[in-house]
Design an enzyme around this catalytic site. Structure first.
Site, PDB file in Angstrom:
ATOM      1  N   LYS A  53      -3.740  -3.515 -43.626  1.00 32.43           N
ATOM      2  CA  LYS A  53      -3.053  -2.363 -43.027  1.00 32.43           C
ATOM      3  C   LYS A  53      -3.622  -1.063 -43.574  1.00 32.43           C
ATOM      4  O   LYS A  53      -3.857  -0.110 -42.829  1.00 32.43           O
ATOM      5  CB  LYS A  53      -1.548  -2.423 -43.332  1.00 32.43           C
ATOM      6  CG  LYS A  53      -0.780  -3.400 -42.462  1.00 32.43           C
ATOM      7  CD  LYS A  53       0.642  -3.585 -42.975  1.00 32.43           C
ATOM      8  CE  LYS A  53       1.316  -4.777 -42.311  1.00 32.43           C
ATOM      9  NZ  LYS A  53       2.503  -5.235 -43.025  1.00 32.43           N
ATOM     10  N   GLN A  97       7.020  -3.980 -46.968  1.00 37.29           N
ATOM     11  CA  GLN A  97       6.544  -5.320 -46.630  1.00 37.29           C
ATOM     12  C   GLN A  97       7.625  -6.361 -46.932  1.00 37.29           C
ATOM     13  O   GLN A  97       8.220  -6.350 -48.007  1.00 37.29           O
ATOM     14  CB  GLN A  97       5.260  -5.620 -47.427  1.00 37.29           C
ATOM     15  CG  GLN A  97       4.616  -6.950 -47.126  1.00 37.29           C
ATOM     16  CD  GLN A  97       4.047  -7.059 -45.717  1.00 37.29           C
ATOM     17  OE1 GLN A  97       3.619  -6.077 -45.123  1.00 37.29           O
ATOM     18  NE2 GLN A  97       4.054  -8.250 -45.171  1.00 37.29           N
ATOM     19  N   ASP A 120       8.099   0.071 -38.486  1.00 37.40           N
ATOM     20  CA  ASP A 120       8.315  -1.356 -38.222  1.00 37.40           C
ATOM     21  C   ASP A 120       9.344  -1.566 -37.108  1.00 37.40           C
ATOM     22  O   ASP A 120       9.443  -2.652 -36.546  1.00 37.40           O
ATOM     23  CB  ASP A 120       8.848  -2.048 -39.483  1.00 37.40           C
ATOM     24  CG  ASP A 120       7.798  -2.863 -40.218  1.00 37.40           C
ATOM     25  OD1 ASP A 120       6.885  -3.390 -39.550  1.00 37.40           O
ATOM     26  OD2 ASP A 120       7.919  -2.991 -41.442  1.00 37.40           O
TER      27      ASP A 120
HETATM   28  N1  GUN Z   1       6.142  -9.461 -43.098  1.00 39.07           N
HETATM   29  C1  GUN Z   1       5.644 -10.231 -42.107  1.00 39.07           C
HETATM   30  N2  GUN Z   1       5.523  -9.506 -40.967  1.00 39.07           N
HETATM   31  C2  GUN Z   1       5.947  -8.265 -41.261  1.00 39.07           C
HETATM   32  C3  GUN Z   1       6.041  -7.062 -40.507  1.00 39.07           C
HETATM   33  O1  GUN Z   1       5.722  -6.978 -39.315  1.00 39.07           O
HETATM   34  N3  GUN Z   1       6.516  -5.984 -41.172  1.00 39.07           N
HETATM   35  C4  GUN Z   1       6.880  -6.035 -42.483  1.00 39.07           C
HETATM   36  N4  GUN Z   1       7.366  -4.922 -43.042  1.00 39.07           N
HETATM   37  N5  GUN Z   1       6.805  -7.113 -43.204  1.00 39.07           N
HETATM   38  C5  GUN Z   1       6.333  -8.234 -42.596  1.00 39.07           C
END
Ligand code: GUN
Length: 285
Positions: A53, A97, A120
């Site tokens: 990311k 996350q 998100d």
């Molecule tokens: N963990 C697995 N997928 C995601 C996601 O799309 N966003 C976040 N914040 N954590 C994750």
């Protein structure tokens, strides 16, 4: 014939569009949009996601911030960090996350993020806005899935759609997006009876349960658009492992009209949509 949807290529296109939007934003506002990721603990898979990311954020011309906290961090400390990021004018997007360590109340953390910075789309305000048809920051994975579905099928009005999985991250927002496009939407989950019969009706199938090859190739309706969100790590017998989806890919080939591979389908689109959400959040502020 089955068309294999190239999520990597589609994501590259979206990322280029976002990068162009970022250049315009910089020209007008005199600063680049900022995305800050918070990673708690040492989960290796999460660390990999966070690194990719960060790289994608920088490549799109945005400012990438990262906070790494030990798994022992208290909930109060994490909430204080989120509050500081909410107040920081250079931060347009905040991503915490998941999963978080068990001693931390994930719902409380997500609800503390400023909904305007919730790239998100997990805050109840954004989930509610999506569910009621208002403009929202929409979760990245289902956004990317919808783009691929619409590019394959065009108008999906009236189409039979089956979403397998009812998570807040994928299943529920995916169903809301398909419903907003006037598909006829069914949500299946671990308690659903006769999954095969539901799959056989689906012209659009989104599998997001995390069970390797749960969906058998012979269940799939011929010509269906199959989106596989599964990312299951399975042993290959030689001490190594590989990623595989929720759909029996080999069995689906030749039967589905379109299918996303794992890896290289949904995953790259998710990150591209995160960048798009960050630009959207920055523009709206
Ligand atoms: N963990 C697995 N997928 C995601 C996601 O799309 N966003 C976040 N914040 N954590 C994750």
């Amino acid at each position: 014939m089955t068309v294999i949807i190239d999520g990597k290529a589609r994501a590259a296109q979206l990322r280029a569009d976002v990068a162009a939007g970022v250049s315009e934003f910089v020209a007008v506002r005199g600063r680049a949009p900022g995305l800050t990721v918070v990673l708690v603990g040492e989960d290796p898979a999460s660390a990999v996601y966070v690194r990719s990311k960060g790289k994608a954020t920088t490549e799109a011309g945005m400012v990438s911030g990262e906070h790494r906290l030990p798994a022992t961090v208290s909930e109060a400390e994490l909430l204080a960090l989120v509050a500081a990021l909410n107040a920081d004018p250079a931060v347009d997007g905040i991503l915490v996350q998941l999963p978080l360590p068990r001693h931390i109340d994930t719902d409380r953390v997500l609800a503390t993020i400023d909904p305007a910075k919730d790239v998100d789309g997990f805050h109840p305000i954004n989930a509610g806005r999506l569910a009621t048809g208002l403009d929202a920051l929409v979760p990245c994975t289902p956004s990317g899935c919808l783009m691929m579905i619409e590019e394959a099928l065009g108008d999906i009005t009236g189409k039979e759609a089956l979403v397998i999985g009812r998570s807040n991250i994928v299943g529920k927002p995916m169903a809301a997006l398909l419903l907003a496009r006037s598909a006829t939407v069914t949500i299946a989950h671990s308690r659903t009876r006769d999954l095969a019969a539901h799959v056989a009706r689906a012209e659009i199938l989104v599998a997001a349960v995390g069970v390797a090859h749960l969906v058998k190739g012979e269940w799939i309706r011929p010509g269906a658009c199959v989106i596989d969100v599964g990312m299951n790590r399975v042993a290959t017998g030689d001490g190594k492992s590989r990623l595989t989806g929720d759909v029996d890919y080999d069995g689906a080939l030749g039967r589905a009209g379109w299918i996303t591979p794992v890896p290289g389908g949904v995953g790259p689109m998710t990150i591209a949509c995160l960048l798009a959400n960050t630009l959207k959040a920055a523009k709206a502020r």
